[in-house]
Design an enzyme around this catalytic site. Sequence first.
Site, short mmCIF file in Angstrom:
data_model
loop_
_atom_site.label_atom_id
_atom_site.label_comp_id
_atom_site.label_asym_id
_atom_site.label_seq_id
_atom_site.Cartn_x
_atom_site.Cartn_y
_atom_site.Cartn_z
CD GLU A 26 15.99 -10.73 -72.14
OE1 GLU A 26 15.97 -9.67 -72.81
OE2 GLU A 26 14.96 -11.21 -71.61
CD GLU A 83 10.78 -14.05 -69.01
OE1 GLU A 83 10.40 -12.87 -68.91
OE2 GLU A 83 11.04 -14.59 -70.10
#
Length: 376
Positions: free
Chosen positions: A254, A259
């Site tokens: 991933e 974020e």
Amino acid sequence: MLNTLLLSLAVALWGCGGSDNEDPEPAAVSITLSQTNIAVPVEGGRYTINVSTTGKEWGVYADQEFITVEAKNTVAQTGTLTVTVPANPTTSARTGTVTVMSGIARQTISVTQSAAEKPAYNAPDGYSLVWNDEFDGNYGYAPNENGLPRTELNPNDWTHEVKNSGWVNHELQNYVNHKTPEGRLVTELRDGKLRITALKENGKVYSGRVYAKVKSGWAYGYIEASIKLPKGKGTWPAFWMMPVNFRSWPADGEIDIMEEVGYHPDYVSSSLHANAHVHSNGTQVTHEMYCRGAEGEFHKYAIEWTHENITTYVDGKLQLSYNNRGLGRDDWPYDDPFYVIFNLAWGGDWGGAQGVDENALPATMEVDYIRVFQKK
């Protein structure tokens, strides 16, 4: 003499009768256009062309993706078509053809566009633009009922995730396709931006999670997006990537380009997840940095990804860098194609770690563009 005359008359009558049974030759269809050549400047343009045909109806198509064509009154003998060409981001001139059809007749419009003196899009040396979305709604399919560009994402490029709350990370939102049950938009194109909105309806929170090129993705490249983050405790916006051929997590990897969580405003982070480094046991590869105005202003978030290294950036400043150490797939599952994800989560293990403030709803994450470059 009389028999000969009667025979001649019969032959003449038979000849006339035969012509009555033959169908007349169909008239050839012709198409007339008010313009058959379009010279487009580098900054792009929009051109309206009058169409006239002797046929009953007509149609039109373009042979290049950079050309968008809209047609009006195609079931009449006269109508108009509009050719739209965006700015040319490359240093090469580009050409295409628009073809108008009516019956078996064809008429073409030649489209040529000047080259940019330098690339309009910034990328490291050696990279060329291979895919982008500027979120202007001009995707080459029919405009809406008002003749304006569509407000939906291009279905050829984008896929919505549909999942109920609690699907991952104990998040509270329900991901839906474009709209809530009562028709409120969670994803829309407005003013040249992609807007992803988390909102509450009938006691449930709804939001959007969209995937770009989910079936093909890209292996390596420079990928950049301009994003404005929402405000409010409980928000958890992300710009990240997952493997196209996903089997299990974290084995297949991933890549989190950006974020942020609303209870820690303006601190953005990047992370990598694999078997050898994953947040569940505290070994993930991650870095956080302060970005003034990340909430409420547009900032650029990017990744440069090769077989040897992954580096992420915030407004051109290095965020995270990780080298392929040659330790195998458990440490480097990043040679496979990955697809891009934008989503706005609500609550969950990280976003809700300090609770949520429902007064912050509705909250909107905006994306100005997404651009993918690869080496020539």
